[in-house]
Design a protein around this motif. Structure first.
Motif, mmCIF file in Angstrom:
data_model
loop_
_atom_site.group_PDB
_atom_site.id
_atom_site.type_symbol
_atom_site.label_atom_id
_atom_site.label_comp_id
_atom_site.label_asym_id
_atom_site.label_seq_id
_atom_site.Cartn_x
_atom_site.Cartn_y
_atom_site.Cartn_z
ATOM 1 N N ARG A 51 37.935 42.638 37.851
ATOM 2 C CA ARG A 51 39.297 42.525 38.377
ATOM 3 C C ARG A 51 39.707 43.688 39.264
ATOM 4 N NH1 ARG A 51 43.332 40.213 33.959
ATOM 5 N NH2 ARG A 51 44.610 40.033 35.823
ATOM 6 N N ARG A 52 39.206 44.866 39.017
ATOM 7 C CA ARG A 52 39.602 46.023 39.846
ATOM 8 C C ARG A 52 39.040 45.936 41.266
ATOM 9 N NH1 ARG A 52 36.087 48.599 35.998
ATOM 10 N NH2 ARG A 52 34.098 49.082 36.950
ATOM 11 N N LEU A 54 39.086 43.024 43.021
ATOM 12 C CA LEU A 54 39.616 41.798 43.594
ATOM 13 C C LEU A 54 40.900 42.023 44.384
ATOM 14 C CD1 LEU A 54 39.168 39.432 40.503
ATOM 15 C CD2 LEU A 54 37.569 39.841 42.386
ATOM 16 N N PRO A 56 44.765 40.872 45.308
ATOM 17 C CA PRO A 56 45.806 40.389 44.392
ATOM 18 C C PRO A 56 45.741 38.879 44.138
ATOM 19 C CG PRO A 56 46.732 41.990 45.901
ATOM 20 C CD PRO A 56 45.321 41.717 46.363
ATOM 21 N N GLN A 58 43.012 36.909 44.303
ATOM 22 C CA GLN A 58 41.844 36.648 43.467
ATOM 23 C C GLN A 58 42.127 37.051 42.021
ATOM 24 O OE1 GLN A 58 39.104 39.044 45.719
ATOM 25 N NE2 GLN A 58 38.077 37.242 46.589
ATOM 26 N N ASP A 59 42.784 38.194 41.850
ATOM 27 C CA ASP A 59 43.107 38.676 40.516
ATOM 28 C C ASP A 59 44.039 37.694 39.799
ATOM 29 O OD1 ASP A 59 43.032 40.757 38.423
ATOM 30 O OD2 ASP A 59 45.163 40.969 38.920
ATOM 31 N N ARG A 60 44.977 37.135 40.521
ATOM 32 C CA ARG A 60 45.908 36.162 39.948
ATOM 33 C C ARG A 60 45.137 34.909 39.490
ATOM 34 N NH1 ARG A 60 49.508 37.174 43.217
ATOM 35 N NH2 ARG A 60 48.804 35.868 44.934
ATOM 36 N N GLU A 63 43.371 35.816 36.354
ATOM 37 C CA GLU A 63 44.379 35.909 35.284
ATOM 38 C C GLU A 63 44.698 34.521 34.725
ATOM 39 O OE1 GLU A 63 47.263 37.743 32.818
ATOM 40 O OE2 GLU A 63 45.944 38.779 34.215
#
Length: 112
Positions: A51-52, A54, A56, A58-60, A63
């Motif tokens: 996640r670090r 990615l 925002p 992609q991170d969403r 999630e």
């Protein structure tokens, strides 16, 4: 007005019996369950590490995918788009995403 019933999910009709415990969705005990659980846990851990790296967006997506990753064959078979999204993100970030892509591949192998 109609007498039609609408069922959303499993329907169980039981006539008699004793000590009925639940529904077996084809995930009876054995080595398969342990392997599935291990791969899902590994994929979840790897996604946490990824996640670090990615964006925002992609991170969403990750999630939203995490709660969908459960060690249940039937559920995962229905969540193919979630697995495809995770695999696509892993491929998009390149070499750092390779362990996630490999874990998704192993998980898809178990679903076949």
């Amino acid at each position: 007005m109609s007498d039609a019933s609408h069922y959303y999910g499993p329907v169980v009709n039981m006539h008699g019996g004793r000590e009925n415990i639940g529904i077996n969705y084809g995930t009876a005990g054995g080595g398969g369950d342990a392997e599935l659980r291990a791969v899902v846990e590994e994929l979840t851990r790897l996604l946490g590490e990824l996640r670090r790296h990615l964006t925002p967006e992609q991170d969403r997506t990750v999630e939203e995918a995490l709660p969908e990753l459960v060690p249940d064959l039937a559920a995962l078979r229905q969540r193919g788009l979630v697995l495809a999204s995770v695999a696509q993100i892993a491929a998009a970030v390149g070499e750092v995403g390779r362990p996630v892509a490999d874990a998704v591949g192993r998980l898809l192998g178990l679903l076949a």
